[in-house]
Design a protein around this motif. Structure first.
Motif, short mmCIF file in Angstrom:
data_model
loop_
_atom_site.label_atom_id
_atom_site.label_comp_id
_atom_site.label_asym_id
_atom_site.label_seq_id
_atom_site.Cartn_x
_atom_site.Cartn_y
_atom_site.Cartn_z
N ARG A 126 -87.72 14.54 29.27
CA ARG A 126 -88.65 13.94 28.32
C ARG A 126 -90.04 13.76 28.90
NH1 ARG A 126 -89.30 7.64 26.71
NH2 ARG A 126 -90.31 7.85 24.67
N PHE B 193 -95.00 10.21 16.64
CA PHE B 193 -95.35 10.87 17.90
C PHE B 193 -96.58 10.21 18.52
CE2 PHE B 193 -93.32 14.04 15.20
CZ PHE B 193 -92.31 14.49 16.04
N TYR C 234 -98.42 15.43 27.10
CA TYR C 234 -97.13 14.75 27.10
C TYR C 234 -96.99 14.07 25.74
CZ TYR C 234 -93.72 11.03 28.01
OH TYR C 234 -92.65 10.17 27.92
N VAL C 235 -96.15 14.65 24.89
CA VAL C 235 -95.94 14.13 23.53
C VAL C 235 -94.52 13.59 23.44
CG1 VAL C 235 -95.94 14.67 21.07
CG2 VAL C 235 -97.55 15.83 22.59
N TYR C 236 -94.40 12.33 23.04
CA TYR C 236 -93.08 11.73 22.93
C TYR C 236 -92.90 11.07 21.56
CZ TYR C 236 -95.48 7.32 24.12
OH TYR C 236 -96.32 6.24 24.15
N VAL C 237 -91.65 10.77 21.23
CA VAL C 237 -91.30 10.20 19.94
C VAL C 237 -91.06 8.71 20.08
CG1 VAL C 237 -89.68 10.33 18.00
CG2 VAL C 237 -90.17 12.38 19.35
N ASP D 220 -95.67 19.25 23.23
CA ASP D 220 -95.35 18.73 24.55
C ASP D 220 -95.44 19.82 25.61
OD1 ASP D 220 -94.44 16.66 26.34
OD2 ASP D 220 -92.47 17.63 26.34
N CYS E 184 -101.80 11.45 15.55
CA CYS E 184 -100.88 12.59 15.62
C CYS E 184 -100.53 13.08 14.23
CB CYS E 184 -99.62 12.21 16.39
SG CYS E 184 -99.84 12.15 18.19
N ASP F 201 -96.92 17.29 16.87
CA ASP F 201 -95.52 16.89 16.98
C ASP F 201 -94.97 17.28 18.34
OD1 ASP F 201 -95.09 19.65 16.86
OD2 ASP F 201 -94.52 19.62 14.74
N LYS F 202 -93.68 17.17 18.51
CA LYS F 202 -93.05 17.41 19.81
C LYS F 202 -93.26 18.83 20.32
CE LYS F 202 -90.39 16.01 23.24
NZ LYS F 202 -90.88 14.99 24.20
N SER F 203 -93.55 19.76 19.42
CA SER F 203 -93.77 21.15 19.85
C SER F 203 -95.01 21.30 20.73
CB SER F 203 -93.89 22.07 18.62
OG SER F 203 -95.09 21.82 17.92
N SER G 53 -100.06 7.01 16.79
CA SER G 53 -99.20 7.79 15.89
C SER G 53 -99.98 8.28 14.67
CB SER G 53 -98.01 6.94 15.44
OG SER G 53 -97.18 6.62 16.53
#
Length: 287
Positions: free
Chosen positions: A122, A143, A134-137, A209, A199, A205-207, A196
């Motif tokens: 992660r 995000f 560094y993208v996290y949920v 990261d 974002c 989004d997570k893509s 958030s």
């Protein structure tokens, strides 16, 4: 025969003398008229820029890897005023000026995802080269976007932007993704006033990261066009990290004083913070 050779020599000498008269260049070539292209040596002896690199894009203000190679505290402050750009698949560009950031200085920081030096799939972006995203949920649906800085496990959270371009697209993206208050039109200051929210507004989004902010074609950062003036900066405690002990109170959140786009204003911090750059006050060594 002798007279013919002498005549030719005199003719050659006459042409050489004419070549040295005003109206000729240093190589003896006639000066072209204003309507004729000049094919002689370039006016400057310095390096010549190729025609293919002479467009306005060659003077791009895009920030490169060297800019991101700073300690987290310095980078968090340096981000203020710079412009984040997101290019969508249809070519639409969304732009926002960074007005609020948070620094996470590495393994010793009890509020960082890298505390204790632990590395996981992660948080791998925090340990990659400066400028890596560094993208996290959070809460299983939102995000947050960070940028790695110098030092293992150190990064900067982007908290708020001043929208500059593509506001209607941002509004549509936010309206499609936000929960609650359906049907209410978002005000401009609500579009990117939180990690958030920005974002959502930029379709991050997570893509994203572990992407390289210095080289990616869909998201990058550009130097501010505001000139040499630096914004007045407030140093305040970070938001939402109450379980981090003494680190919860350290002034590692930075925002532009007086900006209506900031997510959370800290009046007490504003009274105790001097205006202008804080590098001498909030250095990495101070924490």
């Amino acid at each position: 025969m002798h007279e013919a050779q002498l005549s030719r020599r005199l003719g050659q000498k006459k042409r050489l003398l004419e070549a040295e008269e005003p109206g000729s260049d240093l190589h003896g070539a006639p000066t072209p008229s204003p309507t004729e292209p000049r094919l002689g040596r370039p006016a400057s002896l310095g390096p010549q820029r190729s025609l293919y690199f002479s467009s306005s894009k060659s003077c791009s203000a895009r920030l490169g890897s060297e800019f991101f190679d700073q300690p987290a505290v310095a980078l968090a402050q340096a981000f203020l005023g710079q412009v984040l750009v997101r290019r969508l698949d249809d070519g639409t560009e969304l732009r926002g000026r960074i007005v609020e950031t948070e620094a996470y200085v590495g393994p010793e920081d009890e509020a960082a995802h890298s505390r204790g030096g632990r590395q996981t799939p992660r948080n791998r972006g925090m340990f990659m080269k400066p400028g890596t995203l560094y993208v996290y949920v959070i809460y299983g649906m939102y995000f947050c976007m960070n940028v790695s800085s110098r030092g293992d496990g150190a990064c900067v959270l982007l908290r708020a932007l001043e929208p500059l371009g593509g506001l209607e697209t941002m509004r549509q993206l936010r309206s499609a993704l936000r929960k609650g208050t359906a049907g209410r039109a978002l005000k401009d200051r609500e579009l990117c006033s939180g990690p958030s929210k920005l974002c959502q507004a930029l379709a991050i989004d997570k893509s994203f990261d572990q992407r390289d902010l210095a080289a990616d074609t869909a998201v990058w950062m550009e130097r501010s066009a505001l000139g040499a003036s630096e914004p007045a900066v407030v140093a305040a405690a970070r938001v939402g990290i109450g379980q981090a002990g003494e680190w919860a109170q350290k002034p590692l959140r930075f925002y532009v004083r007086g900006s209506p786009w900031v997510s959370v204003v800290d009046r007490a911090a504003e009274q105790s913070t001097q205006s202008g750059p804080l590098a001498s006050v909030c250095s990495h060594e101070a924490f």
